[in-house]
Design a protein around this motif. Structure first.
Motif, PDB file in Angstrom:
ATOM      1  N   ALA A  88      -7.074   9.160  16.481  1.00 28.50           N
ATOM      2  CA  ALA A  88      -7.579   8.468  15.296  1.00 28.50           C
ATOM      3  C   ALA A  88      -8.862   7.692  15.595  1.00 28.50           C
ATOM      4  O   ALA A  88      -9.709   7.528  14.730  1.00 28.50           O
ATOM      5  CB  ALA A  88      -6.523   7.529  14.746  1.00 28.50           C
ATOM      6  N   THR A  89      -9.014   7.241  16.850  1.00 30.89           N
ATOM      7  CA  THR A  89     -10.210   6.470  17.199  1.00 30.89           C
ATOM      8  C   THR A  89     -11.468   7.334  17.125  1.00 30.89           C
ATOM      9  O   THR A  89     -12.572   6.804  17.043  1.00 30.89           O
ATOM     10  CB  THR A  89     -10.087   5.893  18.619  1.00 30.89           C
ATOM     11  OG1 THR A  89      -9.729   6.961  19.503  1.00 30.89           O
ATOM     12  CG2 THR A  89      -9.033   4.813  18.691  1.00 30.89           C
ATOM     13  N   ASP A  90     -11.322   8.651  17.150  1.00 27.67           N
ATOM     14  CA  ASP A  90     -12.484   9.532  17.048  1.00 27.67           C
ATOM     15  C   ASP A  90     -12.971   9.694  15.621  1.00 27.67           C
ATOM     16  O   ASP A  90     -14.029  10.274  15.385  1.00 27.67           O
ATOM     17  CB  ASP A  90     -12.146  10.935  17.593  1.00 27.67           C
ATOM     18  CG  ASP A  90     -11.760  10.872  19.076  1.00 27.67           C
ATOM     19  OD1 ASP A  90     -12.141   9.878  19.717  1.00 27.67           O
ATOM     20  OD2 ASP A  90     -11.088  11.794  19.547  1.00 27.67           O
ATOM     21  N   LEU A  91     -12.171   9.223  14.659  1.00 29.40           N
ATOM     22  CA  LEU A  91     -12.541   9.407  13.256  1.00 29.40           C
ATOM     23  C   LEU A  91     -13.693   8.474  12.873  1.00 29.40           C
ATOM     24  O   LEU A  91     -13.814   7.381  13.413  1.00 29.40           O
ATOM     25  CB  LEU A  91     -11.342   9.120  12.354  1.00 29.40           C
ATOM     26  CG  LEU A  91     -10.231  10.169  12.335  1.00 29.40           C
ATOM     27  CD1 LEU A  91      -9.056   9.669  11.512  1.00 29.40           C
ATOM     28  CD2 LEU A  91     -10.730  11.490  11.777  1.00 29.40           C
ATOM     29  N   PRO A  92     -14.509   8.912  11.897  1.00 31.08           N
ATOM     30  CA  PRO A  92     -15.549   8.008  11.393  1.00 31.08           C
ATOM     31  C   PRO A  92     -14.912   6.776  10.750  1.00 31.08           C
ATOM     32  O   PRO A  92     -13.727   6.772  10.451  1.00 31.08           O
ATOM     33  CB  PRO A  92     -16.275   8.847  10.334  1.00 31.08           C
ATOM     34  CG  PRO A  92     -15.790  10.239  10.490  1.00 31.08           C
ATOM     35  CD  PRO A  92     -14.477  10.194  11.203  1.00 31.08           C
ATOM     36  N   GLU A  93     -15.749   5.798  10.504  1.00 25.17           N
ATOM     37  CA  GLU A  93     -15.277   4.539   9.924  1.00 25.17           C
ATOM     38  C   GLU A  93     -14.727   4.763   8.511  1.00 25.17           C
ATOM     39  O   GLU A  93     -15.152   5.666   7.811  1.00 25.17           O
ATOM     40  CB  GLU A  93     -16.486   3.605   9.835  1.00 25.17           C
ATOM     41  CG  GLU A  93     -16.162   2.148   9.877  1.00 25.17           C
ATOM     42  CD  GLU A  93     -17.429   1.305   9.849  1.00 25.17           C
ATOM     43  OE1 GLU A  93     -17.297   0.129   9.511  1.00 25.17           O
ATOM     44  OE2 GLU A  93     -18.519   1.827  10.151  1.00 25.17           O
ATOM     45  N   LYS A  94     -13.756   3.909   8.114  1.00 24.19           N
ATOM     46  CA  LYS A  94     -13.369   3.900   6.695  1.00 24.19           C
ATOM     47  C   LYS A  94     -13.489   2.475   6.168  1.00 24.19           C
ATOM     48  O   LYS A  94     -13.140   1.516   6.845  1.00 24.19           O
ATOM     49  CB  LYS A  94     -11.973   4.488   6.468  1.00 24.19           C
ATOM     50  CG  LYS A  94     -10.810   3.678   6.924  1.00 24.19           C
ATOM     51  CD  LYS A  94      -9.502   4.327   6.459  1.00 24.19           C
ATOM     52  CE  LYS A  94      -8.326   3.644   7.143  1.00 24.19           C
ATOM     53  NZ  LYS A  94      -7.037   4.251   6.808  1.00 24.19           N
ATOM     54  N   THR A  95     -14.005   2.357   4.954  1.00 24.46           N
ATOM     55  CA  THR A  95     -14.249   1.069   4.323  1.00 24.46           C
ATOM     56  C   THR A  95     -13.478   1.023   3.020  1.00 24.46           C
ATOM     57  O   THR A  95     -13.596   1.942   2.206  1.00 24.46           O
ATOM     58  CB  THR A  95     -15.754   0.889   4.027  1.00 24.46           C
ATOM     59  OG1 THR A  95     -16.487   1.113   5.222  1.00 24.46           O
ATOM     60  CG2 THR A  95     -16.042  -0.504   3.489  1.00 24.46           C
TER      61      THR A  95
END
Length: 244
Positions: free
Chosen positions: A2-9
């Motif tokens: 999950a740490t490889d995923l782009p940011e979510k806002t």
């Protein structure tokens, strides 16, 4: 992984009711407050849960758009105005948007707007028989920027990484299901940051449910909150606060 995923806002957007919508809401609130309090006084809290749920559901629907409870309503909805504005910006900027609601009638209101604007969209609710086709259209067709999904149909299992925007049209009893919906887009394969907008009508039961959920977070963490378990967790004081 999950740490490889782009940011979510995630952003909560507070919407003002239109004057006509506010009048409709206040009338319904007054009616259900009296009805529910009579039930609680007569039968007690435990036996009043069905009428509490009915009243809260009606008020939630009016907070979205009064047309959800009254097909003859001719006025506007403050929330729909805000959703339209955000949607137009997202479309013009080339984003793909998942739009979730618990209410098929709410999706129908948005559909009507998209049809009038001749905007192409994919659509999925509990009765849809063409799920794989709708998912594939959205994922692969550049001209399909919008995917309308009912909560019951779309919470699980679909990989919708073409989307980088998620609109939650109404707050849900169970925040965990909300998170699952957002994760349709924010999962392995997603290349872009994901922006989630949660539309909440100010001075409505939606805003108060949100506050209650935060207060009952421990409860939400300990059990899967369905409508029924959420209603069961309410005290008379909670109900009065929701209908204040």
């Amino acid at each position: 992984v999950a740490t490889d995923l782009p940011e979510k806002t995630e952003t909560v957007l507070y919407c003002d009711m239109t004057p006509e919508q506010a009048t409709t809401y206040e009338e319904a609130k007054s009616f259900y407050r009296n009805l529910i309090l009579d039930h609680i006084e007569r039968d007690g809290m435990a036996k009043s849960q069905i009428v509490v749920l009915q009243g809260l559901t009606k008020l939630r629907q009016i907070a979205n758009h009064p047309r959800l409870v009254d097909a003859s309503y001719e006025g506007d909805s403050g929330k729909l105005d805000d959703v339209r504005m955000r949607l137009e910006i997202a479309i013009n900027e080339g984003h793909k948007v998942l739009i979730f609601s618990q209410f098929i009638k709410h999706l129908a209101v948005v559909r009507q707007y998209l049809d009038e604007k001749q905007v192409t969209y994919a659509y999925l609710d509990g009765s849809s028989t063409d799920r794989p086709e709708q998912v594939a259209r959205f994922q692969t067709d550049e001209t399909v920027q919008i995917f309308l999904i009912s909560l019951k149909a779309g919470g699980l299992g679909h990989n919708l990484t073409a989307a980088d925007y998620v609109f939650l049209l109404d707050p849900w009893w169970n925040p965990a299901i909300e998170a699952q919906a957002i994760d349709r887009a924010h999962r392995i394969g997603q290349q872009k940051p994901v922006f989630t907008y949660k539309f909440i009508t100010k001075n409505s039961v939606e805003e108060k449910i949100l506050a209650l959920q935060r207060g009952k977070q421990r409860l939400a963490d300990e059990l899967v909150t369905t409508e029924e378990s959420f209603i069961k967790s309410l005290t008379k004081e909670d109900v009065l606060a929701l209908l204040d």
